[in-house]
Design a protein around this motif. Structure first.
Motif, mmCIF file in Angstrom:
data_model
loop_
_atom_site.group_PDB
_atom_site.id
_atom_site.type_symbol
_atom_site.label_atom_id
_atom_site.label_comp_id
_atom_site.label_asym_id
_atom_site.label_seq_id
_atom_site.Cartn_x
_atom_site.Cartn_y
_atom_site.Cartn_z
ATOM 1 N N ASN A 1 3.119 3.321 11.394
ATOM 2 C CA ASN A 1 2.021 3.057 10.544
ATOM 3 C C ASN A 1 1.980 2.847 9.105
ATOM 4 O OD1 ASN A 1 0.695 3.118 13.324
ATOM 5 N ND2 ASN A 1 -0.106 5.460 12.999
ATOM 6 N N ILE A 2 3.032 3.692 8.448
ATOM 7 C CA ILE A 2 3.049 3.716 7.205
ATOM 8 C C ILE A 2 3.556 2.300 6.672
ATOM 9 C CG2 ILE A 2 4.322 4.577 5.256
ATOM 10 C CD1 ILE A 2 4.276 7.160 6.576
ATOM 11 N N VAL A 3 4.597 1.764 7.585
ATOM 12 C CA VAL A 3 5.411 0.608 7.394
ATOM 13 C C VAL A 3 4.248 -0.621 7.320
ATOM 14 C CG1 VAL A 3 7.029 -1.135 7.908
ATOM 15 C CG2 VAL A 3 7.635 1.222 7.947
ATOM 16 N N SER A 4 3.530 -0.610 8.524
ATOM 17 C CA SER A 4 2.730 -1.808 8.749
ATOM 18 C C SER A 4 1.554 -1.810 7.806
ATOM 19 C CB SER A 4 2.202 -1.562 10.175
ATOM 20 O OG SER A 4 1.535 -0.600 10.440
ATOM 21 N N GLY A 5 1.249 -0.387 7.361
ATOM 22 C CA GLY A 5 0.109 -0.445 6.541
ATOM 23 C C GLY A 5 0.445 -0.940 4.980
ATOM 24 N N PHE A 6 1.568 -0.673 4.422
ATOM 25 C CA PHE A 6 1.949 -0.809 3.207
ATOM 26 C C PHE A 6 2.439 -2.388 3.053
ATOM 27 C CE2 PHE A 6 1.380 3.626 2.463
ATOM 28 C CZ PHE A 6 0.905 3.666 1.368
ATOM 29 N N THR A 7 2.933 -3.018 4.177
ATOM 30 C CA THR A 7 3.637 -4.352 4.070
ATOM 31 C C THR A 7 2.561 -5.366 3.668
ATOM 32 O OG1 THR A 7 5.037 -3.625 5.943
ATOM 33 C CG2 THR A 7 4.628 -6.052 5.493
ATOM 34 N N PRO A 8 1.318 -5.349 4.043
ATOM 35 C CA PRO A 8 0.604 -6.482 3.363
ATOM 36 C C PRO A 8 0.360 -6.307 1.830
ATOM 37 C CG PRO A 8 -0.343 -5.665 5.382
ATOM 38 C CD PRO A 8 0.656 -4.667 5.082
ATOM 39 N N ILE A 9 0.373 -5.231 1.444
ATOM 40 C CA ILE A 9 -0.186 -4.917 0.002
ATOM 41 C C ILE A 9 1.094 -5.162 -0.793
ATOM 42 C CG2 ILE A 9 -0.403 -2.954 -1.727
ATOM 43 C CD1 ILE A 9 -1.775 -1.466 0.650
ATOM 44 N N PHE A 10 2.416 -4.793 -0.267
ATOM 45 C CA PHE A 10 3.567 -5.196 -1.301
ATOM 46 C C PHE A 10 4.348 -6.304 -0.686
ATOM 47 C CE2 PHE A 10 2.440 -0.609 -1.882
ATOM 48 C CZ PHE A 10 2.197 -0.505 -3.102
ATOM 49 N N ALA A 11 4.222 -6.880 0.216
ATOM 50 C CA ALA A 11 4.941 -7.870 0.751
ATOM 51 C C ALA A 11 4.898 -9.268 0.056
ATOM 52 C CB ALA A 11 4.715 -8.247 2.281
#
Length: 478
Positions: free
Chosen positions: A255-265
């Motif tokens: 969940n942490i990975v999928s949550g922050f991916t759109p923010i910093f990808a």
């Protein structure tokens, strides 16, 4: 020739008033045209939120239906007054967004000088993630609204030798209402621990008048007693307040990975309702500068708050990936720290040179434009033309309201949602193909098509993934 004194010029004397006025006008204008310039449709989360809000009973507390109760009441009132429409669904978030934008401006102005707070406020309230929250008809915005309000009220209590009892009362009431939002129980615990760990705040609490403390204690105790009584009768409520959608702790890291991916990808192929990247590279760089600049005075309350809020954001993202947007709050504080650091370093290079302040305007304007303009353009055009994001929004409601008058609408997937239309239109909504004759029949694209009717028209939309939205049928003749 009379010498011009810059400090006496009108624009210089009232520069902050003019700046905040322009920011306020731009922000208000953007918020009220959000459904026009951004996503026209509704995400699945917005549809579910609308359905849950509209059918919310007045005995919600008795029935244990407490999760996001303040926001859902506001959304229910909006839909009841204006009918089911895209704007009515988003209006509660627009109203809360106005309050949140004002609170961020007040909070930053409380902690930083006016020049820093004005620039930081512009970058935050006109950013893509903030505008997305303010234009999304879900309770997610409350996750940032309550902590921001609590921090501002806390700053009003902390910054006074004799805090007004009214601020203590509002702080307690806000803390009580915030508990109805998922994860805010953790934030309340976080606030308590932070007060005990921060020496300056401990001293302020001890020096407060006894009456405000007693009032705060009674309010919190009474509200928590009501909440606990409801949880005892409906144990599932506590799970929703603590963990929301995710109950499996094994998904925490994912969940942490999928949550922050759109923010910093840095690619546009992220399959989410969030544009990628939500935070631009210049803004992220400025926030990192602000983070490093706070290490020297970490134990100052406002410095340590930003770092601890980042940790809090990571923890709650492990329960629900959408909660990653909480990063907006610590990010706004760090951006202000970054701007403060850059300005201080620039002026430190030329302590005796009055022209340094004038020269600094040009690189600062370039930096400001690079951060602000692309973010606005990304928000305006990204939700329209980014296929990975656009397909996450359903455009059926707008098409239905524009094209149907008194037909019978067949909607299976979101039957409860479209059923709300019966209260403000002449439509009749059913969830299966009728066996008897009903006249004109409108069938949504994801619903089974009737065999005993003649297809007369297909209503399409360029914003839909497969173009087709509604199939219109007429009865077969005898």
């Amino acid at each position: 020739m009379k010498k011009i004194v810059i400090s006496k010029l009108f624009l210089y004397r009232y520069r902050f008033i003019i700046g905040y006025t322009l920011l306020g006008l731009a922000f208000v204008a953007l918020l009220f045209v959000l459904p026009i310039i951004s996503q026209h449709g509704l995400s699945e989360a917005e549809i579910n939120s609308t359905t849950g809000s509209y059918y919310l009973g007045w005995d919600a507390i008795k029935n244990g239906d407490l999760i996001d109760l303040p926001y859902r009441l506001l959304q229910k009132i909006s839909i009841t007054i204006f009918g089911l429409s895209t704007y009515a669904v988003k209006l509660p978030s627009i109203i809360v967004g106005l309050g949140l934008g004002l609170l961020l401006v007040l909070l930053l102005n409380r902690w930083f000088k006016s020049n820093v707070s004005l620039l930081a406020s512009c970058l935050v309230v006109l950013s893509t993630p903030f505008l997305f929250l303010a234009g999304s008809g879900t309770p997610l915005i409350m996750l940032i609204f309550w902590p921001t309000l609590l921090l501002w009220l806390g700053s009003k209590i902390q910054g006074e030798k004799k805090p007004k009892p009214s601020y203590c009362f509002l702080f307690a009431l806000t803390l009580l209402l915030a508990v109805f939002t998922p994860y805010m129980v953790y934030f309340a615990i976080f606030c308590v621990f932070f007060v005990f760990l921060q020496p300056h705040l401990r001293f302020i609490i001890k020096s407060l008048p006894k009456l405000p403390l007693i009032i705060v204690g009674l309010i919190v105790a009474g509200g928590m007693a009501t909440l606990i009584a409801s949880i005892i009768m409906h144990p599932d409520t506590i799970m929703g307040l603590l963990f929301a959608k995710t109950y499996d702790i094994s998904n925490f890291l994912n969940n942490i990975v999928s949550g922050f991916t759109p923010i910093f990808a840095w690619q546009g192929a992220v399959q989410s309702v969030f544009l990628a990247p939500l935070i631009s590279l210049p803004t992220l760089a400025l926030a990192l500068v602000g983070l490093f600049s706070t290490t020297k005075g970490f134990f100052a309350s406002r410095n340590s708050i930003a770092s601890l809020l980042i940790v809090f954001a990571i923890i709650i993202t492990g329960f629900n990936p959408d909660a990653a947007l909480f990063i907006i709050l610590p990010l706004s504080i760090l951006v202000a720290h970054g701007l403060k650091y850059l300005l201080e370093k620039w002026y430190g290079l030329f302590p005796e040179n009055p022209y340094a302040r004038i020269v600094a305007i040009f690189p600062l304007a370039i930096l400001f434009g690079v951060m602000l303009v692309p973010s606005l353009l990304q928000y305006i055009y990204g939700y329209r033309y980014n296929p990975g994001v656009a397909r996450k929004f359903d455009y059926c409601l707008t098409i239905v309201r524009e094209n149907l008058t008194d037909e019978t609408l067949v909607a299976k997937k979101y039957y409860d949602f479209y059923k709300i239309l019966e209260d403000s239109t002449d439509l009749k909504v059913i969830n299966e193909i009728p066996t008897n004759k009903v006249g004109a029949l409108a069938v949504l694209h994801d619903t089974e098509k009737p065999e005993n009717y003649i297809l007369s028209r297909i209503i399409t939309s360029p914003m839909a993934e497969d173009s087709d939205i509604i199939y219109l049928y007429t009865e077969k003749g005898e």
